[in-house]
Design a protein around this motif. Structure first.
Motif, PDB file in Angstrom:
ATOM      1  N   THR A 640       0.842  -1.194   0.000  1.00  0.00           N
ATOM      2  CA  THR A 640       0.000   0.000   0.000  1.00  0.00           C
ATOM      3  C   THR A 640       0.880   1.248   0.000  1.00  0.00           C
ATOM      4  OG1 THR A 640      -0.100   0.150   2.413  1.00  0.00           O
ATOM      5  CG2 THR A 640      -1.719  -1.269   1.335  1.00  0.00           C
ATOM      6  N   LEU A 641       0.231   2.407  -0.073  1.00  0.00           N
ATOM      7  CA  LEU A 641       0.960   3.672  -0.114  1.00  0.00           C
ATOM      8  C   LEU A 641       1.825   3.855   1.132  1.00  0.00           C
ATOM      9  CD1 LEU A 641       1.591   6.451  -1.306  1.00  0.00           C
ATOM     10  CD2 LEU A 641      -0.549   7.290  -0.270  1.00  0.00           C
ATOM     11  N   GLU A 642       1.308   3.543   2.299  1.00  0.00           N
ATOM     12  CA  GLU A 642       2.062   3.746   3.532  1.00  0.00           C
ATOM     13  C   GLU A 642       3.319   2.884   3.579  1.00  0.00           C
ATOM     14  OE1 GLU A 642       1.531   6.094   5.744  1.00  0.00           O
ATOM     15  OE2 GLU A 642      -0.133   6.749   4.455  1.00  0.00           O
ATOM     16  N   ASP A 643       3.338   1.791   2.830  1.00  0.00           N
ATOM     17  CA  ASP A 643       4.475   0.869   2.875  1.00  0.00           C
ATOM     18  C   ASP A 643       5.691   1.371   2.105  1.00  0.00           C
ATOM     19  OD1 ASP A 643       2.991  -1.022   4.361  1.00  0.00           O
ATOM     20  OD2 ASP A 643       2.074  -1.788   2.528  1.00  0.00           O
ATOM     21  N   ILE A 644       5.527   2.393   1.247  1.00  0.00           N
ATOM     22  CA  ILE A 644       6.653   2.860   0.424  1.00  0.00           C
ATOM     23  C   ILE A 644       7.323   4.088   1.014  1.00  0.00           C
ATOM     24  CG2 ILE A 644       5.430   1.990  -1.610  1.00  0.00           C
ATOM     25  CD1 ILE A 644       5.113   4.956  -2.485  1.00  0.00           C
ATOM     26  N   SER A 654       4.462  12.723  -2.914  1.00  0.00           N
ATOM     27  CA  SER A 654       3.705  13.158  -4.086  1.00  0.00           C
ATOM     28  C   SER A 654       2.317  12.527  -4.109  1.00  0.00           C
ATOM     29  CB  SER A 654       4.462  12.796  -5.367  1.00  0.00           C
ATOM     30  OG  SER A 654       5.711  13.440  -5.419  1.00  0.00           O
ATOM     31  N   CYS A 655       2.264  11.244  -3.808  1.00  0.00           N
ATOM     32  CA  CYS A 655       0.964  10.560  -3.805  1.00  0.00           C
ATOM     33  C   CYS A 655       0.066  11.093  -2.697  1.00  0.00           C
ATOM     34  CB  CYS A 655       1.170   9.056  -3.634  1.00  0.00           C
ATOM     35  SG  CYS A 655       1.938   8.243  -5.056  1.00  0.00           S
ATOM     36  N   LYS A 656       0.648  11.387  -1.552  1.00  0.00           N
ATOM     37  CA  LYS A 656      -0.152  11.926  -0.456  1.00  0.00           C
ATOM     38  C   LYS A 656      -0.753  13.279  -0.859  1.00  0.00           C
ATOM     39  CE  LYS A 656      -0.291  10.694   3.458  1.00  0.00           C
ATOM     40  NZ  LYS A 656      -1.287   9.884   4.210  1.00  0.00           N
ATOM     41  N   ARG A 657       0.033  14.104  -1.584  1.00  0.00           N
ATOM     42  CA  ARG A 657      -0.471  15.410  -2.017  1.00  0.00           C
ATOM     43  C   ARG A 657      -1.621  15.254  -3.012  1.00  0.00           C
ATOM     44  NH1 ARG A 657       5.031  16.944  -1.938  1.00  0.00           N
ATOM     45  NH2 ARG A 657       5.211  16.618  -4.182  1.00  0.00           N
ATOM     46  N   ILE A 658      -1.476  14.285  -3.922  1.00  0.00           N
ATOM     47  CA  ILE A 658      -2.541  14.045  -4.904  1.00  0.00           C
ATOM     48  C   ILE A 658      -3.841  13.680  -4.192  1.00  0.00           C
ATOM     49  CG2 ILE A 658      -3.306  12.476  -6.738  1.00  0.00           C
ATOM     50  CD1 ILE A 658      -0.401  12.369  -7.681  1.00  0.00           C
ATOM     51  N   LEU A 659      -3.747  12.881  -3.143  1.00  0.00           N
ATOM     52  CA  LEU A 659      -4.948  12.483  -2.404  1.00  0.00           C
ATOM     53  C   LEU A 659      -5.582  13.645  -1.653  1.00  0.00           C
ATOM     54  CD1 LEU A 659      -3.763   9.033  -0.953  1.00  0.00           C
ATOM     55  CD2 LEU A 659      -5.399   9.433  -2.823  1.00  0.00           C
ATOM     56  N   GLU A 660      -4.809  14.694  -1.411  1.00  0.00           N
ATOM     57  CA  GLU A 660      -5.321  15.854  -0.659  1.00  0.00           C
ATOM     58  C   GLU A 660      -5.801  16.972  -1.582  1.00  0.00           C
ATOM     59  OE1 GLU A 660      -1.944  16.814   1.650  1.00  0.00           O
ATOM     60  OE2 GLU A 660      -2.118  15.082   3.006  1.00  0.00           O
ATOM     61  N   MET A 661      -5.506  16.876  -2.907  1.00  0.00           N
ATOM     62  CA  MET A 661      -5.860  17.946  -3.846  1.00  0.00           C
ATOM     63  C   MET A 661      -7.345  17.940  -4.166  1.00  0.00           C
ATOM     64  SD  MET A 661      -2.732  17.803  -6.604  1.00  0.00           S
ATOM     65  CE  MET A 661      -1.083  18.344  -6.189  1.00  0.00           C
ATOM     66  N   ASN A 662      -7.832  19.105  -4.631  1.00  0.00           N
ATOM     67  CA  ASN A 662      -9.196  19.163  -5.140  1.00  0.00           C
ATOM     68  C   ASN A 662      -9.176  18.833  -6.630  1.00  0.00           C
ATOM     69  OD1 ASN A 662      -8.463  21.529  -6.601  1.00  0.00           O
ATOM     70  ND2 ASN A 662      -8.957  22.814  -4.816  1.00  0.00           N
ATOM     71  N   ALA A 663     -10.345  18.785  -7.239  1.00  0.00           N
ATOM     72  CA  ALA A 663     -10.460  18.333  -8.627  1.00  0.00           C
ATOM     73  C   ALA A 663      -9.665  19.220  -9.587  1.00  0.00           C
ATOM     74  CB  ALA A 663     -11.929  18.291  -9.032  1.00  0.00           C
ATOM     75  N   ALA A 664      -9.737  20.536  -9.396  1.00  0.00           N
ATOM     76  CA  ALA A 664      -9.034  21.447 -10.312  1.00  0.00           C
ATOM     77  C   ALA A 664      -7.526  21.281 -10.211  1.00  0.00           C
ATOM     78  CB  ALA A 664      -9.438  22.890  -9.995  1.00  0.00           C
ATOM     79  N   GLU A 665      -7.021  21.118  -9.011  1.00  0.00           N
ATOM     80  CA  GLU A 665      -5.578  20.964  -8.822  1.00  0.00           C
ATOM     81  C   GLU A 665      -5.075  19.692  -9.496  1.00  0.00           C
ATOM     82  OE1 GLU A 665      -4.764  23.206  -4.556  1.00  0.00           O
ATOM     83  OE2 GLU A 665      -5.616  21.171  -4.563  1.00  0.00           O
TER      84      GLU A 665
END
Length: 875
Positions: A640-644, A654-665
């Protein structure tokens, strides 16, 4: 015909009598037959009355309801082909043919014959002419001409006749009685030869392989029973005849104590014969009879090792019903042992108990014919419909679990009382002697897969007694059947989990003849080590290693420990492009997806997997630890994401930021289901799914994108490397099928402690307390200088000194106490200008008598240089 015959059959389950059957009446006394239930009842002796033990008492009940015998009436028993015993009354002028006709009419078949003392009775003969003794036993069998094995019938009949004659003291038989065991061995040998003939005849034919697994031997053993040979031998053994010992020797031919007398293809089919011996001896001689217990143990052993059951036992319900009484006896023996003050159970009794339970669990699982356990209401309802074995087996299991709960309570009290008064070694010995409790718990775990409430209660018992459970597992000797405890690893401490995984690794051999020998040139360490390890067979490595460096005298465990550390240091070096260190933890490594630049990289990954497995097997902490992504792959679990987060903190962030972004971002990133990768100096775009470059990442599919990105980066792109590394590690396990259990039993932190050792600062006080002296005393000035010099060293220099002294650079997680022995400082007579030397196998540092603290520090400084600490002093 001037006789009437009636047959009363009793079903042991239903307890209902069958209707009477009658022959034409005459003025003579009627001929009557009463069929008793009781496969396995003991036959009445010739002096038995109408209420003698036979067919579980059914014969006695039937005889009690029959008309009283008159002087013109014959009373006898017939042992039928379905193992039932029939009590009969007939007139003296009734013929054998009349008896056979009526038995045929009662459903026993037509083409029948009656045997007495192993000899066929002529159908035309009357009972008066035969002069049969009252209460004698006849045997009902198919006619000789209907069998494919006439010679087997002849030999079995001869055995029965010889035994019967010896019992009665017939003048013509005693000489033959001396050879009863030889006759039985001859019978077994003929069964074996018949099998060999079948195998040769059917080799290459369709289905021939299946048929050649004992069909003829099974038929021979069935003939042995039908001819009454087993019964005749037991009767002779139980008699007061001078020849009873010869019957005992003949019966023992079926007990697997002498492999030469019992070929394997016959041995695995002896269960019906052993079952008959057990039935007869149990009822007639009692549960404590030595020969009976030997037969019962052999029955359990044969059944538990059988690849397939004889035709007469191929029904799970029938088999369990037949062996359940004997299994209950073994349960009672174990319960009695566990209830004693010592809580001890003999290994023989424990093996017998385990074998019976293994068979019953297998057959019960076959009867269920599905996954999962049975709810209580199901087997309660089944017991009402006649499947009483299910409920009885369940009750036996619950009795055992209750007793184990009591044992663990007592052990918990012992643990609290003895922890301060008993030394570590003595305590381990005491707890190892109680490992039979784990064996019983193991059987209950198997049963928990059948009965739902057994599994629930077992979990409660284990949770309630974690302390004694951990002590038992921690001190248990090697036992591969304890792998079920992986399901309860949350109840186990690190030491207990460590012992469980070490059971999955080979022990190695102590004698050098079994070791895989290596002679390594230090200047070509990695290449030569690769050739020795990667090219070796699995079995050669599992036997252990013996290594020596070229042009060096030292050998032994210390040299092997150093070799492991040096090989791992070279193998995991970034220069080899096989592994990459984690950015924030340089001791932790994951697989490098660009390793293909080395054409031998896949073979080197197999080599690396073997090295890691061997280091664990030899209990060497090499200072290398694996990243979580690699650990999870070995354990067969998804990433999973936490494992890397440790292996690739940039991608993780980077993946954590994508999960926190809104649709436009997310839309502004212009991401697609693809990623860039470098291979052999070129950059390429890899699709994360079919057509990935044309699929945009948005707020709805971003979770799927991240999952595919992680899978592609840490699994798909290095799948070949992972496969070879995993295979290399699996090569070292005792059973390659247990790789997942090995890693499921551990947390990543556990593997770090086993493989990497402690990376903390060395505790100087712990070091001192685990050091002893020879020639010096602890308060000597030179020893005081030595520890003061060590205290002033930086941590890496201390590690080099420890490495020079012991070939241990990274201590076990429990510090110096985790080493196999104390450390020693020996006084030498060498000149003070000589450097210290070491004997790493024995953890000895040989220290010359230096004259000042400064001289001590200078000499220790020299041996802690890396190129010096990797060489050896005297040996």
């Amino acid at each position: 015909m001037s006789a009437a015959l009636a047959c009363h059959r009793r079903n042991p389950k239903r307890r209902r009598d069958a209707p009477d059957h009658a022959l034409p009446q005459s003025s003579k006394q009627p001929l009557m037959a009463h069929a008793g239930a009781g496969a396995g009842a003991a036959e009445p002796s010739s002096s038995a009355s109408s209420s003698a033990s036979g067919a579980d008492g059914a014969s006695a009940a039937a005889a009690a309801s029959s008309p009283p015998a008159s002087p013109r009436e014959a009373h006898f028993f017939v042992r039928a082909t379905d193992s039932k015993t029939i009590a009969m009354h007939a007139g003296w002028d009734d013929t054998v043919g009349a008896v056979l006709d009526h038995l045929g009419a009662c459903g026993y078949g037509r083409d029948l014959r009656l045997l007495y003392a192993g000899r066929q009775l002529p159908p035309e003969a009357t009972l008066a002419e035969l002069r049969l003794p009252q209460d004698s036993t006849l045997h009902l069998a198919a006619r000789l001409r209907s069998t494919q094995h006439p010679h087997a019938w002849q030999l079995a009949a001869h055995i029965a006749a010889t035994a019967a004659g010896a019992e009665s003291g017939a003048a013509s038989v005693p000489a033959a009685a001396f050879s009863l065991d030889e006759l039985v061995k001859e019978f077994i040998l003929r069964a074996h030869r018949a099998n060999l003939g079948l195998s040769r005849h059917d080799r290459g034919a369709p289905g021939g392989e299946d048929r050649a697994t004992g069909d003829h031997a099974a038929e021979y053993l069935d003939i042995f029973l039908q001819a009454g040979a087993a019964l005749a031998l037991v009767r002779l053994y139980l008699s007061k005849s001078a020849f009873r010992s010869y019957a005992e020797r003949a019966i023992k031919c079926f007990i697997a104590t002498d492999p030469s007398s019992l070929p394997m293809d016959v041995l695995v089919l002896t269960a019906p014969v052993l079952l008959e011996f057990c039935r007869l001896l149990s009822l007639a001689a009692g549960k404590k009879e030595v020969l009976y217990r030997s037969c019962r143990r052999s029955l359990a052993s044969v059944l538990s090792s059988r690849p397939r059951l004889p035709p007469s036992m191929n029904s799970p319900t029938r088999l369990i019903e037949q062996i359940l009484p004997f299994a209950r006896e073994t349960v009672d023996v174990v319960l009695e042992g566990l209830a004693s003050m010592s809580m001890m159970v003999s290994p023989i009794d424990l093996d017998e108990f385990s074998n019976f339970f293994k068979v019953m669990c297998q057959q019960a699982r076959h009867w269920i014919s599905g996954e999962g356990s049975m709810p209580r209401n199901l087997y309660s309802r089944e017991s009402e419909h006649g499947n009483t074995w299910m409920w009885r087996f369940h009750n036996m299991s619950m009795d055992m679990l209750k007793r184990l709960d009591e044992c663990l309570k007592r052990l918990e009290m012992d643990l609290s009382l003895s922890s301060d008064s008993i030394g570590v070694t003595e305590s381990q010995t005491i707890w190892a002697a109680r490992s039979h409790i784990l064996v019983v718990l193991t059987e209950l775990d198997f049963i928990s897969a059948i009965y739902e409430d057994v599994g629930h209660n077992l979990q409660l018992v284990l949770m309630a007694h974690r302390a004694p459970l951990n002590a038992l597992v921690r001190c248990s000797k090697r036992n591969e059947r304890l792998h079920w405890l992986v399901k309860h690893k949350n109840l186990l401490c690190f030491e207990a989990r460590r012992n469980l995984v070490f059971m999955m690794l080979p022990e190695g051999k102590d004698d050098f003849g079994e070791l895989h020998e290596m002679l390594i040139d230090r200047s070509h360490l990695l290449d030569e080590s690769f050739n020795y390890i990667a090219q070796a067979k699995h079995s050669e490595l599992r036997g252990g290693l013996f290594m020596e460096f070229k042009n060096e005298e030292a050998t032994g465990p210390g040299v092997l420990r150093e070799w492991f550390c040096l090989v791992c240091q070279a193998l995991f070096s970034p220069k080899q492009v096989l592994f990459s260190p984690c950015p924030e933890d340089k001791r932790r490594f994951y697989l490098n997806e660009t390793s293909a630049v080395d054409p031998l990289h896949l073979k080197y990954f197999t080599f690396a997997g073997r090295i890691i497995g061997l280091a664990l097997m030899h209990k060497v902490q090499v200072g290398i630890v694996l990243d979580r992504t690699l650990f999870l792959h070995l354990a067969g679990r998804s990433i999973t994401l936490e494992d890397i987060s440790v292996a690739d903190p940039v991608k993780y962030a980077s993946c954590k930021r994508i999960l926190e972004m809104n649709a436009a971002e997310i839309d502004d990133l212009y991401l697609t289901f693809s990623r860039g990768a470098h291979e052999l100096g070129t950059r390429e775009i890899i699709d994360l799914c079919p057509g990935g470059q044309d699929i945009s990442v948005n707020i709805r599919n971003r979770d799927q994108y991240i999952d595919l990105l992680i899978k592609n980066t840490f699994v798909d792109s290095i799948s070949a490397q992972l496969t070879h590394f995993t295979q290399g590690f699996t090569d070292i396990l005792v059973n390659p099928d247990h790789r997942k259990e090995f890693f499921e039993c551990l947390d990543l932190e556990d593997l770090d402690r086993l493989l990497g050792g402690s990376n903390d600062t060395i505790n100087l006080q712990d070091w001192k307390s685990h050091t002893q002296y020879n020639g010096y005393k602890e308060k000597d000035r030179l020893i005081t200088w030595f520890w003061k010099a060590v205290e002033r060293m930086p941590i890496e220099q201390q590690r080099q000194l420890l490495f020079f002294w012991t070939s241990v650079k990274y201590l076990p997680s429990d510090g110096f106490g985790g080493l196999s022995s104390k450390l020693y400082i020996y006084k030498t007579s060498d000149s003070p200008d000589r450097l210290p030397s070491s004997q790493t196998c024995f953890y000895r540092l040989c220290l010359p008598p230096y004259t000042s603290l400064k001289m001590m520090e200078n000499q220790l400084q020299k041996i802690t240089q890396e190129h010096v600490s990797c060489s050896f002093g005297t040996w």
